[in-house]
Design an enzyme around this catalytic site. Structure first.
Site, mmCIF file in Angstrom:
data_model
loop_
_atom_site.group_PDB
_atom_site.id
_atom_site.type_symbol
_atom_site.label_atom_id
_atom_site.label_comp_id
_atom_site.label_asym_id
_atom_site.label_seq_id
_atom_site.Cartn_x
_atom_site.Cartn_y
_atom_site.Cartn_z
ATOM 1 N N GLU A 101 71.482 99.455 28.045
ATOM 2 C CA GLU A 101 71.936 98.062 28.124
ATOM 3 C C GLU A 101 73.288 97.970 28.824
ATOM 4 O OE1 GLU A 101 69.960 95.803 24.356
ATOM 5 O OE2 GLU A 101 71.444 97.350 23.888
ATOM 6 N N GLU B 77 64.380 100.797 20.556
ATOM 7 C CA GLU B 77 64.739 100.100 19.319
ATOM 8 C C GLU B 77 63.530 99.705 18.471
ATOM 9 O OE1 GLU B 77 68.350 99.455 21.975
ATOM 10 O OE2 GLU B 77 66.190 99.688 22.204
#
Length: 258
Positions: A114, A134
Site C-alpha cells: 500500500e 489481509e
C-alpha cells in the site's frame, strides 16, 4: 536528517528516504510512520526538492506492512491525528505534492505494498514478491489497497485483493503496476534515474501532470475543473517562457517554479 529507524539523504533536487528496520523486515511502527510523514512535509515545503525516492535497507524486504507486535501492544501505528500521520496518509493516497518514486529492494506485502501504491512510479527488484494478504487474516487492505483498481485492471485488482495471493515483480510489470524490474543491486540507481529525469522538468508542469493524471482516473469531473486552473497557472508562468526561450537558445532551462 537521520534516525536509527529511517534515514534521509539529499542528492541534489532528489530526497532519498530509507526505511531502516531490516531486522523487522522494515515493518511500519509509529516512529517510522512519523519519520516518513515528516520527510514528506519537509519535501513539500522545500522548493529545492523536486522528487522523493522511497526505499528500504536490507535485501529481504522493502516493507512487510504494519508492525503487528507494536500494534498488539497498543502503540500508535499511524492512526493518531498528527501532521506527520496525515502526511503519511496522503502519501498512501498518492496526493503528496512532490513526485514519489518507490524503490522496492525486496518483498512488499500488506501495508508495504500500500505504501508503494502511493508512489507515482515503482521500481522493483526482480526477486521481489508482492501481495495484499489481509483477507487471509480476516482483515482487508485498509490503507489504500482497495484503490488498487486505480492502477491496474478491475478484474486483476479483485483477484489479488479477494484471494490475497502473492505475485512476482515480473507479473507486476506485466499488469502495469511496476514501471521497471531490475536486479536488486540496480533498484536504487534506476529509481534515482527516474527521479532525476522528473526533477529536470518544469516544476509547475510536473505538479499539474501529477494531479491531473491521477484525478482523470479517480474524479474526472474534478480533473476537468482543475485542468482549467492549471492551464491558467502554467501557460502564463515565467517557467513556460523560460522553457520556450531555452529551447530556442539550445540550452538547459533554469526553472523558478513560478
Amino acid at each position: 536528517m537521520s534516525d536509527e529507524e529511517f534515514l534521509v539523504e539529499h542528492r541534489g533536487a532528489v530526497t532519498v528516504l530509507t526505511l531502516n528496520r531490516p531486522q523487522a523486515r522494515n515493518a511500519l511502527n509509529g516512529n517510522l510512520i512519523a519519520g516518513i510523514g515528516a520527510t514528506v512535509l519537509a519535501a513539500e515545503q522545500d522548493s529545492g526538492t523536486r522528487a522523493l525516492v522511497l526505499t528500504a535497507a536490507g535485501d529481504r524486504a522493502f516493507c512487510s506492512g504494519m508492525d503487528l507486535r507494536a500494534f498488539s501492544g497498543g502503540a500508535d501505528v499511524g492512526f493518531g491525528d498528527t501532521p506527520e500521520n496525515r502526511a503519511f496518509q496522503r502519501l498512501t493516497r498518492g496526493t503528496v505534492a512532490v513526485p514519489v518514486v518507490g524503490a522496492a529492494n525486496g518483498t512488499a506485502v500488506g501495508g508495504g505494498l500500500e505504501l508503494l501504491l502511493g508512489c507515482d512510479l515503482i521500481v522493483a527488484a526482480d526477486t521481489a514478491k508482492f501481495g495484499l494478504p489481509e483477507v487471509q487474516r480476516g482483515l482487508f487492505p485498509g490503507s489504500g489497497g482497495t484503490y488498487l483498481a486505480e492502477r491496474i485492471p478491475l478484474g486483476i485488482a479483485l483477484q489479488l485483493t479477494l484471494t490475497g495471493e502473492f505475485f512476482s515483480a515480473a507479473r507486476g510489470y506485466e499488469i502495469g503496476l511496476i514501471n521497471a524490474v531490475v536486479p536488486a543491486g540496480d533498484v536504487l540507481d534506476t529509481a534515482l534515474d527516474f527521479a532525476n529525469r522528473i526533477a529536470a522538468n518544469g516544476p509547475l508542469g510536473v505538479a499539474a501532470c501529477k494531479e491531473l493524471v491521477r484525478l482523470s482516473v479517480t474524479d474526472p469531473d474534478k480533473a476537468a475543473q482543475r485542468l482549467r486552473h492549471w492551464q491558467g497557472v502554467v501557460f502564463a508562468s515565467e517557467d513556460a517562457k523560460e522553457g520556450a526561450t531555452a529551447f530556442m537558445e539550445k540550452r538547459a532551462p533554469v526553472w523558478q517554479g513560478r
